[in-house]
Scaffold this active site. Sequence first.
Site: not given
Length: 395
Positions: A172, A231, A238, A282, A292
């Site tokens: 992350e 999310n 974004r 994100n 993604k």
Amino acid sequence: MTSKPSTGCLQHIFIASALLLCSAVIFYMYYKPTMSWLPCSDTALPKQDVCTEECLRVLEVENQTQIITDCSAVQEKTPTTQSPVLEKEDTANPHKPEIVVLVWKWPFGEQFDLESCESNYGIKGCRLTLDRNQLDKAHAVMFHVRDIGGEVSNLLTLSRPPRQKWVWMNMESPAHTPQLHGADDLFNLTSNYRRDSDVWVPYGRLIDISEKDEPFKIPEKDKLVCWIVSNWNGNYRRVGYFNELSQHIKVEAYGRHFGRYINKEDYAKVMSSCKFYLAFENSVFKDYITEKLFNTMRLGAVPVVLGPSRENYEEYIPGDSFIHVDDFKTAQELAEHLKLLDQNQEMYEKYFAWRKDYVVQHSAFGQEHACRICDHVRRYKTFRIFKSVNKWYWS
């Protein structure tokens, strides 16, 4: 009357005898190095260089090839120049001990095959285990940082071998990773998507196409721009960009926020049916380029990316395989460009030129980290201290 050997041949025989003597010296040099009467005594250093020079001086004579042609007896007795000791050193394959990597917890509870390092990555001699009774025998312990937040105080009390590697593993971004207070001296290796981590595991990569890969064909399209988001946070860049972009071009948006949930079975079908997909991260951090992007490329849509700089993306994928939002002054300009590509099939297809040479390979979360940690520990034996993972990752 017996004829006497010619002077030339006697000279050649003498030289051959000298060669035999020198070969004997070399033999004793390797197998009886403590004998002081050898020309290469302990006082002559380096031994190999001295003996080699002595032998070469014998060979430095005129008409060297004539020795072979005129004196067949010498030819038969000429010693070989190969060293049996060097051959053993070059061909030896010493047994390497098995490397044991303890997986402290399944990352996010996701299990994976513990016996596939060799079959999946060509990494031999690894044993992955979940058995904490093997802690004192493990060469490395992999900790998924998101799963050990409340265990730091207990981990600090564990007895660990001085050479054991404790690996901070995380995929992350810093914006979605908790700092472990009190753990500054706990880890001495990192495994992360960042290229400056010790064990680098990106979310995906492009690899050379192989004969078994089927020729690529652009899937049929019935949607222009799509976005699937789980999310939703109004403070994310974004979200703001999407809100502006959707005022200038129709975006097929899916996810809980839009009341259009997509399951795993429908995900690939929806993605493939879109000409463009918003591969928006994100959060924006260097090297934080996630699945993604790679899912979009694999499933046959053109990614429109929002994340780190274009230069950073081009360190992973070809520059003509994606569209970066920063290439346009406004979201409206981006929308106009996408509409242009929609009307020009030749321009659109250029974004798939990379498919002639490459295919997408995804990283296997958890499993690949553990296997590459094992490979790293086997390869690198140097001393390593990581004083503060918090300072490294959040600075």
